[in-house]
Scaffold this active site. Structure first.
Site, PDB file in Angstrom:
ATOM      1  CE  LYS A 287      -1.438   1.820  -3.341  1.00  0.00           C
ATOM      2  NZ  LYS A 287      -2.470   2.572  -2.639  1.00  0.00           N
TER       3      LYS A 287
ATOM      4  CG  ASN B 264      -2.025  -1.061   1.036  1.00  0.00           C
ATOM      5  OD1 ASN B 264      -2.446  -1.366  -0.072  1.00  0.00           O
ATOM      6  ND2 ASN B 264      -2.440  -1.655   2.137  1.00  0.00           N
ATOM      7  CB  CYS B 265       4.424   1.902  -0.119  1.00  0.00           C
ATOM      8  SG  CYS B 265       5.650   3.161  -0.473  1.00  0.00           S
ATOM      9  CG  ASP B 266       0.743   6.910  -1.709  1.00  0.00           C
ATOM     10  OD1 ASP B 266      -0.133   6.035  -1.898  1.00  0.00           O
ATOM     11  OD2 ASP B 266       0.549   7.931  -1.025  1.00  0.00           O
TER      12      ASP B 266
END
Length: 115
Positions: free
Chosen positions: A15, A10-12
């Site tokens: 992504k 879930n790390c930006d």
């Protein structure tokens, strides 16, 4: 040759890196070291290639929450032990491709590697 990207789902930044790889048609394997962990051999190899100061994410919330004693007198072995115990302290992403280690995501660096 397997291309592996290591990080947290879930790390930006993760992504962005995964989106870049997919947009460029680069096949890769994703290793979530928050759920699957990471072994000492990988951490040592990354630290040898990029330097433990680069691999350790001092800006992470997990690192900032450490006791001052844990943050004091940091050196390679202590940093590796901290990252093994809490992988979310590893800078993201770590990309293993073409015999190289790339820490962090910079589109230009990925383009140079795969271009």
């Amino acid at each position: 040759m397997t291309i592996t990207i290591y990080g947290i789902k879930n790390c930006d930044t993760m992504k962005k890196a995964r989106n870049w790889l997919e947009a460029e048609g680069v096949d890769y394997v994703f290793h979530d070291y928050k759920t699957a962990g990471i072994d000492e051999a990988h951490l040592k190899a990354w630290c040898d290639a990029a330097g433990w100061e680069t691999v350790l994410n001092r800006a992470s919330t997990t690192f900032k929450k450490l006791d001052e004693a844990d943050k004091a007198d940091l050196e390679r072995e202590k940093a590796i032990a901290l990252m093994l115990a809490q992988p979310s302290m590893i800078k993201r992403p770590v990309l293993e491709a073409k015999g190289k280690i790339t820490v962090g995501f910079k589109p230009d660096a990925y383009a140079a590697l795969f271009g």
